[in-house]
Design a protein around this motif. Structure first.
Motif, PDB file in Angstrom:
ATOM      1  N   ARG A   9       0.867  -1.178   0.000  1.00  0.00           N
ATOM      2  CA  ARG A   9       0.000   0.000   0.000  1.00  0.00           C
ATOM      3  C   ARG A   9       0.902   1.224   0.000  1.00  0.00           C
ATOM      4  N   LEU A  10       0.440   2.281  -0.646  1.00  0.00           N
ATOM      5  CA  LEU A  10       1.248   3.484  -0.801  1.00  0.00           C
ATOM      6  C   LEU A  10       0.497   4.663  -0.198  1.00  0.00           C
ATOM      7  N   ALA A  11       1.034   5.220   0.876  1.00  0.00           N
ATOM      8  CA  ALA A  11       0.373   6.324   1.563  1.00  0.00           C
ATOM      9  C   ALA A  11       0.658   7.669   0.886  1.00  0.00           C
ATOM     10  N   PHE A 126      -0.875   2.006  -4.691  1.00  0.00           N
ATOM     11  CA  PHE A 126       0.039   0.917  -4.346  1.00  0.00           C
ATOM     12  C   PHE A 126       1.355   1.110  -5.082  1.00  0.00           C
ATOM     13  N   ILE A 127       2.382   0.427  -4.600  1.00  0.00           N
ATOM     14  CA  ILE A 127       3.648   0.362  -5.301  1.00  0.00           C
ATOM     15  C   ILE A 127       4.026  -1.104  -5.425  1.00  0.00           C
ATOM     16  N   GLU A 128       4.622  -1.444  -6.552  1.00  0.00           N
ATOM     17  CA  GLU A 128       5.040  -2.827  -6.789  1.00  0.00           C
ATOM     18  C   GLU A 128       6.428  -2.797  -7.403  1.00  0.00           C
ATOM     19  N   PHE A 129       7.284  -3.683  -6.939  1.00  0.00           N
ATOM     20  CA  PHE A 129       8.611  -3.877  -7.523  1.00  0.00           C
ATOM     21  C   PHE A 129       8.659  -5.264  -8.132  1.00  0.00           C
ATOM     22  N   ARG A 157       6.623  -2.589   7.043  1.00  0.00           N
ATOM     23  CA  ARG A 157       6.270  -4.013   6.908  1.00  0.00           C
ATOM     24  C   ARG A 157       4.758  -4.228   6.861  1.00  0.00           C
ATOM     25  N   GLN A 158       4.007  -3.449   7.647  1.00  0.00           N
ATOM     26  CA  GLN A 158       2.550  -3.625   7.657  1.00  0.00           C
ATOM     27  C   GLN A 158       1.904  -3.180   6.342  1.00  0.00           C
ATOM     28  N   ASP A 159       2.643  -2.432   5.502  1.00  0.00           N
ATOM     29  CA  ASP A 159       2.111  -2.012   4.206  1.00  0.00           C
ATOM     30  C   ASP A 159       2.300  -3.069   3.116  1.00  0.00           C
ATOM     31  N   LEU A 160       3.189  -4.032   3.340  1.00  0.00           N
ATOM     32  CA  LEU A 160       3.469  -5.065   2.340  1.00  0.00           C
ATOM     33  C   LEU A 160       2.284  -6.016   2.234  1.00  0.00           C
ATOM     34  N   LEU A 161       1.945  -6.379   1.002  1.00  0.00           N
ATOM     35  CA  LEU A 161       0.757  -7.198   0.755  1.00  0.00           C
ATOM     36  C   LEU A 161       1.132  -8.572   0.207  1.00  0.00           C
TER      37      LEU A 161
END
Length: 172
Positions: A9-11, A126-129, A157-161
């Motif tokens: 997730r991207l704040a 969101f951001i994805e690598f 870490r809590q933002d990782l999906l």
């Protein structure tokens, strides 16, 4: 084909865009409007992606990966399409449509990593690598590269999906 990937997730999208521009030396990202139609598949995932924006194309993508909140391998096969409407009908008849995910993607490229800044309809930013495995580096090296990007972009870490956008948006 194989890549190592992670999604979060991207704040603060504007901050992420600035970091991506500085990291890649690109003045702006490549804009892609994507419509992913997902189908019920006997194993893994199957989707037809239609792309508009800075480019126009369509492709069928079959992929499999584990749902964990850390950089993970994804095995995939992609086939470009000349007639996406016809293929959409074939796949719908053969497998049934599970659902549709619409997103606006801004793409940056850093070495062998695709950085996606995604705005997903009804979900947010969101951001994805995705580190594309070409055989020149180990899976562990690519995981470390992605961990470095996670730190650089200030992701928690809590933002990782662990799951796909389709899992967040569509019924199981």
């Amino acid at each position: 084909m194989k890549n190592i990937e992670i999604k979060a997730r991207l704040a603060h999208r504007a901050n992420a865009e600035q970091i991506a521009r500085e990291l890649t030396g690109q003045s702006h990202g490549f804009c892609l409007i994507q419509r992913d139609t997902y189908y019920y598949a006997p194993s893994g995932r199957l989707k037809l992606r239609e792309i508009t924006g800075d480019t126009r194309s369509a492709e069928v993508i079959a992929y499999a990966r584990t749902d964990v909140s850390e950089p993970r391998p994804s095995h995939y096969t992609v086939s470009a399409l000349g007639d996406p409407d016809a293929m959409k009908n074939v796949l719908a008849r053969a497998f049934g449509i599970w659902g549709i995910v619409q997103k606006e993607r801004t793409l940056y490229k850093y070495r062998n990593v695709r950085i996606h800044l995604d705005r997903v309809e009804n979900l947010g930013d969101f951001i994805e690598f995705e580190a594309v495995m070409d055989g020149s580096r180990s899976e562990e090296d690519e995981r470390k590269r992605l961990e470095g990007l996670i730190r650089l972009f200030g992701l928690e870490r809590q933002d990782l999906l662990p799951q796909s956008y389709s899992d967040l948006l569509l019924p199981s």
